[in-house]
Scaffold this active site. Sequence first.
Site, PDB file in Angstrom:
ATOM      1  N   THR A 104      32.739 111.215 -18.451  1.00  0.00           N
ATOM      2  CA  THR A 104      32.945 111.190 -19.608  1.00  0.00           C
ATOM      3  C   THR A 104      32.030 110.408 -20.937  1.00  0.00           C
ATOM      4  O   THR A 104      31.772 111.044 -21.931  1.00  0.00           O
ATOM      5  CB  THR A 104      34.755 111.520 -20.092  1.00  0.00           C
ATOM      6  OG1 THR A 104      35.355 112.577 -19.114  1.00  0.00           O
ATOM      7  CG2 THR A 104      35.439 111.280 -21.875  1.00  0.00           C
ATOM      8  N   SER A 143      32.629 120.914 -22.141  1.00  0.00           N
ATOM      9  CA  SER A 143      33.860 120.545 -21.331  1.00  0.00           C
ATOM     10  C   SER A 143      32.937 119.456 -20.546  1.00  0.00           C
ATOM     11  O   SER A 143      31.798 118.833 -20.212  1.00  0.00           O
ATOM     12  CB  SER A 143      35.082 120.384 -20.935  1.00  0.00           C
ATOM     13  OG  SER A 143      35.069 119.962 -19.733  1.00  0.00           O
ATOM     14  N   THR A 190       7.208 106.387  26.658  1.00  0.00           N
ATOM     15  CA  THR A 190       8.631 106.660  26.431  1.00  0.00           C
ATOM     16  C   THR A 190       9.365 105.693  26.950  1.00  0.00           C
ATOM     17  O   THR A 190       9.208 105.463  28.310  1.00  0.00           O
ATOM     18  CB  THR A 190       8.794 108.412  27.346  1.00  0.00           C
ATOM     19  OG1 THR A 190       8.065 108.135  28.932  1.00  0.00           O
ATOM     20  CG2 THR A 190       7.899 109.075  27.081  1.00  0.00           C
ATOM     21  N   SER A 321       3.555  84.363   6.260  1.00  0.00           N
ATOM     22  CA  SER A 321       3.719  83.258   5.877  1.00  0.00           C
ATOM     23  C   SER A 321       3.377  81.688   4.996  1.00  0.00           C
ATOM     24  O   SER A 321       2.668  81.583   4.414  1.00  0.00           O
ATOM     25  CB  SER A 321       3.762  82.111   7.245  1.00  0.00           C
ATOM     26  OG  SER A 321       5.049  82.023   7.544  1.00  0.00           O
ATOM     27  N   SER A 322       5.015  81.178   4.115  1.00  0.00           N
ATOM     28  CA  SER A 322       4.555  79.662   4.069  1.00  0.00           C
ATOM     29  C   SER A 322       4.604  77.871   4.948  1.00  0.00           C
ATOM     30  O   SER A 322       4.439  77.939   4.528  1.00  0.00           O
ATOM     31  CB  SER A 322       6.050  79.219   3.314  1.00  0.00           C
ATOM     32  OG  SER A 322       7.447  78.927   4.171  1.00  0.00           O
ATOM     33  N   LYS A 327      -0.958  84.118   9.439  1.00  0.00           N
ATOM     34  CA  LYS A 327      -0.037  84.864   9.262  1.00  0.00           C
ATOM     35  C   LYS A 327       0.100  86.441   8.445  1.00  0.00           C
ATOM     36  O   LYS A 327       0.524  85.481   7.060  1.00  0.00           O
ATOM     37  CB  LYS A 327       1.002  84.427   9.941  1.00  0.00           C
ATOM     38  CG  LYS A 327       2.972  85.528  10.446  1.00  0.00           C
ATOM     39  CD  LYS A 327       3.150  84.878  10.881  1.00  0.00           C
ATOM     40  CE  LYS A 327       4.675  85.491  11.699  1.00  0.00           C
ATOM     41  NZ  LYS A 327       5.337  86.351  11.000  1.00  0.00           N
TER      42      LYS A 327
END
Length: 470
Positions: A104, A143, A190, A321-322, A327
């Site tokens: 509404t 409505s 698999t 990476s830090s 990486k």
Amino acid sequence: MTAAVTRSEHDLLGDRDIPADAYWGVHTLRATENFPITGTPISSYPHLIEALAAVKEAAALVNQELGLLEPKKAAAIVETCREIRDGKLHEQFVVDVIQGGAGTSTNMNANEVIANRALELLGHAKGQYEYLHPNEDVNLGQSTNDVYPTAVKIATVFAVRGLLKAMSVLQDAFARKAIEFRDVLKMGRTQLQDAVPMTLGQEFSAYAVMIDEDRSRLAEAVELIHEINLGATAIGTGLNAPVGYAESARRHLSEITGLQLVTAANLVEATQDCGAFVQMSGVLKRIAVKLSKSCNDLRLLSSGPRAGLGEINLPPVQAGSSIMPGKVNPVIPEVVNQVAFEVIGNDVAITMAAEAGQLQLNAFEPIILHSLSESITHLRAACLTLAERCVDGITANTEALRASVENSIGLVTALNPHIGYTAATDIAKEALVSGRGVAELVLEKGLLPAETLADLLRPEVVAGRSRALT
């Protein structure tokens, strides 16, 4: 003389001051106070705002045709709705996307914005509702319970079109890689164990086919969203809407949106049933699950680069990476995985919201809108990001892949018809114990001539090119 800073508006709870320059009114103000939930206004969903404007435009045209709305008022409402569909006034749609009241507040926000802009076009000030009223004129014959779900469906249809295009882009990206890698031999697996040889092209072709299948399912699901309940009014009985209103409104709305909309056969059912949204969400979940599975594969196949499978290389897009120099992480598949998790969670929310409806109305369509919109828009972005920032730049470690085939015990399955099951079993055992390659042992024991073995190891032979795509 300075302009007024506020104007006063009245509702059943009393008077409130509204910013003088705001196109929204008292009902919208109360909604912003009542629902400080997500901080995301409905203006963040432009498809919804445009759909609401389309519904209000169609209603004004019908009401004019039926002699219920003065031509000047109708013309002002229609012009306003067209402005909104062109992107204007969207910032005035300020209520939170998650709200009580079955939508509404969203409907009233639209009514007030349209009414106040129409008043301007008629030469009146905002808030002078005696000349054109949000409820009596803009919402005439309607409505929330038929306007809101109809707008949500129209918005969903247009959003899905964008997702379908994005999925096509991703499908094409995988298909191009399938062709590029069609002669790259590798081991299929698999249960994460060596199985039988295949080509990398076949692996990528499968990803393309999975997306193509889901595009078809999504196109089917969106057809159900074309059924609307406009004209149902409060509960589906059509109270306060004249005879013929529903069909005329549908006709105008179809012309405005260009969509082949259909009025539900039973408006009482359509006003309370959210089944089409549940089905749509289920298809979005299917897309998310399969997309996430493909991304899991890309992360696994590119793992390493030296201590993992290392079969393919994803394009490096940022440092990973830090603390670990050099990486690089598979960040694009990772972000797509997270979108998939979100979509799956949204499906649960939509399921619960649809189930929680009671009697003649579902009050929880706002969370359905929010969840569907997030799923569709985020999946679209994920597909485009995966295609353009990842799949397009994937390369194959061709020599390492072929070496893994020649060294794999799984190769004996392909050679079994040519050297016999018993000999193949013995070769497999010895290769496993000694760590030597299957091809090497086959040649050493004279089970096959080198020329024959080389021929049997051709990609089109080993991978059954004639029996599989790519």
